[in-house]
Design a protein around this motif. Structure first.
Motif, PDB file in Angstrom:
ATOM      1  N   GLY A  26      -9.839  -7.182   8.643  1.00  0.00           N
ATOM      2  CA  GLY A  26      -9.255  -5.925   8.169  1.00  0.00           C
ATOM      3  C   GLY A  26      -8.125  -6.162   7.203  1.00  0.00           C
ATOM      4  O   GLY A  26      -8.194  -7.050   6.333  1.00  0.00           O
ATOM      5  N   ARG A  27      -7.066  -5.332   7.337  1.00  0.00           N
ATOM      6  CA  ARG A  27      -5.912  -5.454   6.431  1.00  0.00           C
ATOM      7  C   ARG A  27      -4.633  -5.789   7.201  1.00  0.00           C
ATOM      8  O   ARG A  27      -3.692  -6.324   6.638  1.00  0.00           O
ATOM      9  CB  ARG A  27      -5.671  -4.136   5.682  1.00  0.00           C
ATOM     10  N   ASP A  28      -4.617  -5.411   8.486  1.00  0.00           N
ATOM     11  CA  ASP A  28      -3.381  -5.551   9.275  1.00  0.00           C
ATOM     12  C   ASP A  28      -3.651  -6.289  10.588  1.00  0.00           C
ATOM     13  O   ASP A  28      -2.925  -6.112  11.552  1.00  0.00           O
ATOM     14  CB  ASP A  28      -2.803  -4.157   9.591  1.00  0.00           C
ATOM     15  N   ILE A  29      -4.699  -7.088  10.617  1.00  0.00           N
ATOM     16  CA  ILE A  29      -5.059  -7.759  11.877  1.00  0.00           C
ATOM     17  C   ILE A  29      -4.078  -8.897  12.167  1.00  0.00           C
ATOM     18  O   ILE A  29      -3.604  -9.047  13.287  1.00  0.00           O
ATOM     19  CB  ILE A  29      -6.516  -8.290  11.830  1.00  0.00           C
ATOM     20  N   THR A  30      -3.752  -9.683  11.131  1.00  0.00           N
ATOM     21  CA  THR A  30      -2.851 -10.828  11.341  1.00  0.00           C
ATOM     22  C   THR A  30      -1.420 -10.372  11.632  1.00  0.00           C
ATOM     23  O   THR A  30      -0.637 -11.114  12.213  1.00  0.00           O
ATOM     24  CB  THR A  30      -2.812 -11.743  10.097  1.00  0.00           C
ATOM     25  N   THR A  31      -1.079  -9.157  11.202  1.00  0.00           N
ATOM     26  CA  THR A  31       0.313  -8.719  11.295  1.00  0.00           C
ATOM     27  C   THR A  31       0.568  -7.672  12.387  1.00  0.00           C
ATOM     28  O   THR A  31       1.619  -7.675  13.011  1.00  0.00           O
ATOM     29  CB  THR A  31       0.762  -8.109   9.947  1.00  0.00           C
ATOM     30  N   VAL A  32      -0.386  -6.762  12.599  1.00  0.00           N
ATOM     31  CA  VAL A  32      -0.133  -5.625  13.505  1.00  0.00           C
ATOM     32  C   VAL A  32      -1.095  -5.605  14.704  1.00  0.00           C
ATOM     33  O   VAL A  32      -0.665  -5.512  15.849  1.00  0.00           O
ATOM     34  CB  VAL A  32      -0.255  -4.277  12.734  1.00  0.00           C
ATOM     35  N   VAL A  33      -2.386  -5.695  14.419  1.00  0.00           N
ATOM     36  CA  VAL A  33      -3.374  -5.540  15.502  1.00  0.00           C
ATOM     37  C   VAL A  33      -3.333  -6.739  16.448  1.00  0.00           C
ATOM     38  O   VAL A  33      -3.317  -6.568  17.666  1.00  0.00           O
ATOM     39  CB  VAL A  33      -4.808  -5.353  14.919  1.00  0.00           C
ATOM     40  N   ALA A  34      -3.332  -7.944  15.883  1.00  0.00           N
ATOM     41  CA  ALA A  34      -3.372  -9.145  16.730  1.00  0.00           C
ATOM     42  C   ALA A  34      -2.449 -10.232  16.165  1.00  0.00           C
ATOM     43  O   ALA A  34      -2.902 -11.304  15.777  1.00  0.00           O
ATOM     44  CB  ALA A  34      -4.812  -9.663  16.822  1.00  0.00           C
ATOM     45  N   PRO A  35      -1.132  -9.945  16.139  1.00  0.00           N
ATOM     46  CA  PRO A  35      -0.213 -10.955  15.577  1.00  0.00           C
ATOM     47  C   PRO A  35      -0.169 -12.231  16.410  1.00  0.00           C
ATOM     48  O   PRO A  35       0.291 -13.264  15.926  1.00  0.00           O
ATOM     49  CB  PRO A  35       1.146 -10.227  15.565  1.00  0.00           C
ATOM     50  N   ASN A  36      -0.677 -12.168  17.657  1.00  0.00           N
ATOM     51  CA  ASN A  36      -0.711 -13.371  18.496  1.00  0.00           C
ATOM     52  C   ASN A  36      -2.060 -14.067  18.475  1.00  0.00           C
ATOM     53  O   ASN A  36      -2.324 -14.932  19.322  1.00  0.00           O
ATOM     54  CB  ASN A  36      -0.375 -13.018  19.947  1.00  0.00           C
ATOM     55  N   ALA A  37      -2.916 -13.693  17.530  1.00  0.00           N
ATOM     56  CA  ALA A  37      -4.234 -14.335  17.433  1.00  0.00           C
ATOM     57  C   ALA A  37      -4.063 -15.842  17.287  1.00  0.00           C
ATOM     58  O   ALA A  37      -3.112 -16.306  16.643  1.00  0.00           O
ATOM     59  CB  ALA A  37      -4.984 -13.778  16.223  1.00  0.00           C
ATOM     60  N   ALA A  65      -4.330  -0.716  -4.039  1.00  0.00           N
ATOM     61  CA  ALA A  65      -2.947  -0.341  -4.359  1.00  0.00           C
ATOM     62  C   ALA A  65      -2.496   0.776  -3.424  1.00  0.00           C
ATOM     63  O   ALA A  65      -1.386   0.741  -2.887  1.00  0.00           O
ATOM     64  CB  ALA A  65      -2.851   0.102  -5.814  1.00  0.00           C
ATOM     65  N   LYS A  66      -3.374   1.771  -3.177  1.00  0.00           N
ATOM     66  CA  LYS A  66      -3.027   2.872  -2.267  1.00  0.00           C
ATOM     67  C   LYS A  66      -2.836   2.340  -0.848  1.00  0.00           C
ATOM     68  O   LYS A  66      -1.875   2.644  -0.168  1.00  0.00           O
ATOM     69  CB  LYS A  66      -4.172   3.899  -2.242  1.00  0.00           C
ATOM     70  N   ASP A  67      -3.804   1.523  -0.397  1.00  0.00           N
ATOM     71  CA  ASP A  67      -3.754   1.023   0.981  1.00  0.00           C
ATOM     72  C   ASP A  67      -2.529   0.152   1.227  1.00  0.00           C
ATOM     73  O   ASP A  67      -1.993   0.130   2.332  1.00  0.00           O
ATOM     74  CB  ASP A  67      -5.013   0.208   1.301  1.00  0.00           C
ATOM     75  N   SER A  68      -2.107  -0.588   0.178  1.00  0.00           N
ATOM     76  CA  SER A  68      -1.010  -1.524   0.415  1.00  0.00           C
ATOM     77  C   SER A  68       0.328  -0.796   0.552  1.00  0.00           C
ATOM     78  O   SER A  68       1.347  -1.420   0.795  1.00  0.00           O
ATOM     79  CB  SER A  68      -0.962  -2.596  -0.670  1.00  0.00           C
ATOM     80  N   THR A  69       0.307   0.551   0.428  1.00  0.00           N
ATOM     81  CA  THR A  69       1.554   1.282   0.686  1.00  0.00           C
ATOM     82  C   THR A  69       1.849   1.327   2.184  1.00  0.00           C
ATOM     83  O   THR A  69       2.987   1.520   2.584  1.00  0.00           O
ATOM     84  CB  THR A  69       1.503   2.733   0.126  1.00  0.00           C
ATOM     85  N   VAL A  70       0.838   1.162   3.039  1.00  0.00           N
ATOM     86  CA  VAL A  70       1.107   1.160   4.488  1.00  0.00           C
ATOM     87  C   VAL A  70       0.967  -0.213   5.147  1.00  0.00           C
ATOM     88  O   VAL A  70       1.554  -0.454   6.188  1.00  0.00           O
ATOM     89  CB  VAL A  70       0.228   2.171   5.280  1.00  0.00           C
ATOM     90  N   VAL A  71       0.151  -1.093   4.580  1.00  0.00           N
ATOM     91  CA  VAL A  71       0.056  -2.448   5.140  1.00  0.00           C
ATOM     92  C   VAL A  71       0.084  -3.455   4.001  1.00  0.00           C
ATOM     93  O   VAL A  71      -0.516  -3.239   2.953  1.00  0.00           O
ATOM     94  CB  VAL A  71      -1.258  -2.696   5.946  1.00  0.00           C
ATOM     95  N   ASN A  72       0.773  -4.543   4.221  1.00  0.00           N
ATOM     96  CA  ASN A  72       0.838  -5.565   3.175  1.00  0.00           C
ATOM     97  C   ASN A  72      -0.215  -6.632   3.445  1.00  0.00           C
ATOM     98  O   ASN A  72      -0.110  -7.398   4.385  1.00  0.00           O
ATOM     99  CB  ASN A  72       2.242  -6.194   3.153  1.00  0.00           C
ATOM    100  N   PHE A  73      -1.248  -6.640   2.612  1.00  0.00           N
ATOM    101  CA  PHE A  73      -2.289  -7.643   2.806  1.00  0.00           C
ATOM    102  C   PHE A  73      -2.462  -8.486   1.550  1.00  0.00           C
ATOM    103  O   PHE A  73      -3.491  -9.110   1.345  1.00  0.00           O
ATOM    104  CB  PHE A  73      -3.624  -6.976   3.187  1.00  0.00           C
TER     105      PHE A  73
END
Ligand code: DC
Length: 243
Positions: free
Chosen positions: A145-156, A195-203
């Motif tokens: 996804g876009r936020d898996i490493t940072t939000v969904v599963a930062p402890n992956a 560009a739009k999506d990166s306003t809420v998650v930085n990928f």
């Protein structure tokens, strides 16, 4: 290695223990096909979180929900009756029992999905469901996804950012869509949406501890091999606390 031999070359890593492989990246980086193949080769479950945002978008459009009405989109996320494949060997997405596997890839969904993906309430609900699916599979899953490493599963156990130059991404998405889109339409679907999506998650930049894999000059097999190499290296060297 040919596609055929690659499909049978599987390898179980950390048997019986958790192994979440979180893969983020922009559109056209090859994320989906690479993530799926990595899941197949490591015999892990697989989750395409982008398909969940697309399914919610399909549902809102189908139900006549105004995408500009933030509360209505959030409410839709909460009642969404979603059934999504968690296997790399089988692709399906159903909402209320209706098969929307192909429908969610239509340009009309791609054009509307950012309005849903930037709704923070809807994100909270989909993230909750993503975490539940990871747990349901005993934390042995490739999640992209876009936020898996940072939000969904930062402890992956393994976190990677799959990137590619803008030129490579536009070329790949164009091939994927069978040459049906002109340059302007492609840019709208790839660059403008990111560009739009990166306003809420930085990928676009790897967070601390996230390994970047740049696939600009790699073909599919080389990218899969590089991703598998990252998994093995991280697993061999990391002292896991959840063992
Ligand atoms: O990867 P994709 O094109 O299928 O993603 C669809 C949309 O969902 C895209 O606008 C990015 C967004 N998305 C997101 O915001 N967070 C995720 N974890 C996955 C996708």
């Amino acid at each position: 290695m040919t596609q055929e031999t690659a499909a049978v070359a599987t390898d179980v890593v950390r048997p019986g223990k958790s192994l979440v492989v979180a893969i983020d990246g922009p559109s056209g980086s090859g994320k989906s096909s690479v993530s799926k193949e990595v899941a197949r080769r490591l015999r892990l479950a697989y989750l395409d979180t982008g398909a969940m945002y697309r399914a919610l978008t399909w549902y809102c459009l189908h139900a006549g929900t105004d995408l500009a009405d933030g509360q209505a989109v959030e409410d839709a996320a909460e009642v969404l009756d979603l059934d999504i494949s968690t296997s790399a060997g089988e692709e399906y997405v159903r909402v209320g029992g209706v098969d929307i596997t192909d429908a969610i890839r239509e340009p009309s969904i791609s054009a509307a999905v950012s309005a849903v993906a930037t709704n923070l309430g809807a994100r909270t609900e989909l993230i909750r469901r993503q975490r539940a699916l990871i747990d349901k599979h005993h934390r042995r899953m490739v999640v992209e996804g876009r936020d898996i490493t940072t939000v969904v599963a930062p402890n992956a156990e393994v976190r990677m950012l799959l990137t590619a130059s803008e030129e490579a991404r536009l070329r790949r998405r164009g091939l994927q869509l069978g040459g049906t889109q002109n340059a302007e339409q492609l840019a709208a679907q790839v660059t403008a949406r990111d560009a739009k999506d990166s306003t809420v998650v930085n990928f676009t930049r790897a967070a601390d501890g996230v390994v970047t894999l740049d696939s600009s000059d790699l073909d599919f097999e080389q990218t899969v091999d590089a991703a598998l190499g990252i998994v093995r290296r991280v697993v061999e060297h990391a002292p896991f606390t959840r063992d």
